[in-house]
Write an enzyme that holds these catalytic residues in place. Sequence first.
Site, PDB file in Angstrom:
ATOM      1  N   ASN A  15      42.075 -58.776 -56.397  1.00 50.80           N
ATOM      2  CA  ASN A  15      42.786 -58.988 -57.658  1.00 50.80           C
ATOM      3  C   ASN A  15      43.329 -57.635 -58.102  1.00 50.80           C
ATOM      4  O   ASN A  15      42.581 -56.792 -58.584  1.00 50.80           O
ATOM      5  CB  ASN A  15      41.804 -59.556 -58.702  1.00 50.80           C
ATOM      6  CG  ASN A  15      42.437 -59.658 -60.075  1.00 50.80           C
ATOM      7  OD1 ASN A  15      43.661 -59.585 -60.218  1.00 50.80           O
ATOM      8  ND2 ASN A  15      41.597 -59.825 -61.091  1.00 50.80           N
ATOM      9  N   LYS A  17      45.214 -56.994 -60.503  1.00 46.90           N
ATOM     10  CA  LYS A  17      45.396 -56.939 -61.969  1.00 46.90           C
ATOM     11  C   LYS A  17      46.778 -56.366 -62.301  1.00 46.90           C
ATOM     12  O   LYS A  17      47.727 -56.575 -61.554  1.00 46.90           O
ATOM     13  CB  LYS A  17      44.265 -56.146 -62.634  1.00 46.90           C
ATOM     14  CG  LYS A  17      42.882 -56.557 -62.140  1.00 46.90           C
ATOM     15  CD  LYS A  17      41.795 -56.073 -63.029  1.00 46.90           C
ATOM     16  CE  LYS A  17      40.454 -56.268 -62.360  1.00 46.90           C
ATOM     17  NZ  LYS A  17      39.340 -56.199 -63.265  1.00 46.90           N
ATOM     18  N   HIS A 100      40.049 -65.976 -65.106  1.00 50.75           N
ATOM     19  CA  HIS A 100      39.455 -64.646 -64.938  1.00 50.75           C
ATOM     20  C   HIS A 100      38.908 -64.178 -66.284  1.00 50.75           C
ATOM     21  O   HIS A 100      39.449 -64.515 -67.344  1.00 50.75           O
ATOM     22  CB  HIS A 100      40.512 -63.670 -64.414  1.00 50.75           C
ATOM     23  CG  HIS A 100      39.926 -62.345 -64.036  1.00 50.75           C
ATOM     24  ND1 HIS A 100      39.722 -61.344 -64.963  1.00 50.75           N
ATOM     25  CD2 HIS A 100      39.468 -61.872 -62.850  1.00 50.75           C
ATOM     26  CE1 HIS A 100      39.170 -60.301 -64.343  1.00 50.75           C
ATOM     27  NE2 HIS A 100      39.005 -60.596 -63.068  1.00 50.75           N
ATOM     28  N   GLU A 102      39.196 -61.545 -67.858  1.00 52.99           N
ATOM     29  CA  GLU A 102      40.166 -60.883 -68.740  1.00 52.99           C
ATOM     30  C   GLU A 102      41.078 -61.911 -69.412  1.00 52.99           C
ATOM     31  O   GLU A 102      41.529 -61.714 -70.545  1.00 52.99           O
ATOM     32  CB  GLU A 102      40.955 -59.836 -67.939  1.00 52.99           C
ATOM     33  CG  GLU A 102      40.077 -58.620 -67.637  1.00 52.99           C
ATOM     34  CD  GLU A 102      40.291 -57.999 -66.272  1.00 52.99           C
ATOM     35  OE1 GLU A 102      41.375 -58.156 -65.697  1.00 52.99           O
ATOM     36  OE2 GLU A 102      39.340 -57.358 -65.777  1.00 52.99           O
ATOM     37  N   GLU A 170      31.597 -64.279 -61.610  1.00 53.46           N
ATOM     38  CA  GLU A 170      31.877 -62.900 -62.004  1.00 53.46           C
ATOM     39  C   GLU A 170      31.224 -62.610 -63.350  1.00 53.46           C
ATOM     40  O   GLU A 170      31.811 -62.918 -64.411  1.00 53.46           O
ATOM     41  CB  GLU A 170      33.386 -62.670 -62.121  1.00 53.46           C
ATOM     42  CG  GLU A 170      34.139 -62.840 -60.828  1.00 53.46           C
ATOM     43  CD  GLU A 170      35.413 -62.015 -60.842  1.00 53.46           C
ATOM     44  OE1 GLU A 170      35.579 -61.188 -59.944  1.00 53.46           O
ATOM     45  OE2 GLU A 170      36.222 -62.165 -61.772  1.00 53.46           O
ATOM     46  N   GLY A 176      34.621 -54.194 -63.386  1.00 56.34           N
ATOM     47  CA  GLY A 176      35.264 -52.931 -63.707  1.00 56.34           C
ATOM     48  C   GLY A 176      34.332 -51.899 -64.319  1.00 56.34           C
ATOM     49  O   GLY A 176      34.783 -50.893 -64.861  1.00 56.34           O
ATOM     50  N   SER A 216      32.491 -55.249 -59.525  1.00 61.46           N
ATOM     51  CA  SER A 216      32.162 -53.932 -58.968  1.00 61.46           C
ATOM     52  C   SER A 216      31.690 -53.995 -57.514  1.00 61.46           C
ATOM     53  O   SER A 216      30.784 -53.251 -57.113  1.00 61.46           O
ATOM     54  CB  SER A 216      31.125 -53.224 -59.860  1.00 61.46           C
ATOM     55  OG  SER A 216      31.675 -52.999 -61.150  1.00 61.46           O
TER      56      SER A 216
HETATM   57  C1  PEP Z   1      37.872 -58.582 -60.852  1.00 56.48           C
HETATM   58  O1  PEP Z   1      38.897 -58.131 -61.351  1.00 56.48           O
HETATM   59  O2  PEP Z   1      37.778 -59.790 -60.648  1.00 56.48           O
HETATM   60  C2  PEP Z   1      36.803 -57.664 -60.482  1.00 56.48           C
HETATM   61  C3  PEP Z   1      35.727 -58.151 -59.965  1.00 56.48           C
HETATM   62  O3  PEP Z   1      37.025 -56.327 -60.727  1.00 56.48           O
HETATM   63  P1  PEP Z   1      36.123 -55.105 -60.168  1.00 56.48           P
HETATM   64  O4  PEP Z   1      35.892 -55.346 -58.700  1.00 56.48           O
HETATM   65  O5  PEP Z   1      36.938 -53.877 -60.418  1.00 56.48           O
HETATM   66  O6  PEP Z   1      34.834 -55.121 -60.920  1.00 56.48           O
END
Ligand code: PEP
Length: 256
Positions: A15, A17, A100, A102, A170, A176, A216
């Site tokens: 992703n 973003k 997601h 966000e 998630e 992040g 992460s």
């Molecule tokens: C994500 O954007 O779905 C995500 C898991 O980000 P990150 O790997 O940076 O934590």
Amino acid sequence: MSDSGAQRRPIVAGNWKMNTTIDEGLALVDALLPLIGSESAVDRVVCPPFISVQAISERLKGSEIGVGAQNLYFEAKGAFTGETSAAMLAGLVTYVIVGHSERRHVFGESDVVVKKKVWAALGAGLTPILCVGETLAERDAGETEMVLRRQVRSALEGLTDTAGLVIAYEPVWAIGTGRAATSADANAGNAIVRDELAQVLGQDVAAATRIQYGGSVTPANAVELLGQPDIDGALVGGASLVADSFAAIVKAAATA
Ligand code: PEP
């Protein structure tokens, strides 16, 4: 409910973003192609920003790397300034990330909106990557299981054809932050999601559906996370922007 996962092919999706211009995105896939283009034990997907989707899809045509969008709107067309429908994405992408964290927590998408988006995606022949996960406050309040079950049920109850649906567990606090869930906690979250899926759509769907972990994920923790029985791949944010890192996570999935 836990599962060996032997019959599920891992899927690793990046992703991106709101990162990368069109040229930067093209350079990233050009770097990825020789690294993971033939890692065929794993489904590999990149999810660039909307503005780059067409160029990236064209560049990846004929390759085994799939393309996904990061969002869609559930209405078919009309006065929805700035939005993109499932029909507009069909033919350009195979996957679309829905719900997601966000989208849920920065842009205020409710469970109802997420459900409509999942159904719109499936209706247009797209494969949703449905994201679910608890916030830190919900986790601290002991509500993780309730939140996961509610999000899964709300989005999927009543579906008769899931057509390859992918789910990503998630935890919001892990996205992040550099603070991934432990492999035990991640697997436990995925197992709750799978159990709810079994209750909502039946054992066969639950056994066949791929459930990723996201939050992460890096080359350093991927082997451990992806080796868990209920984890069928990863949704990767930050590490997907660096070709070597994303490739290392794909390779970890291939050997897990
Ligand atoms: C994500 O954007 O779905 C995500 C898991 O980000 P990150 O790997 O940076 O934590």
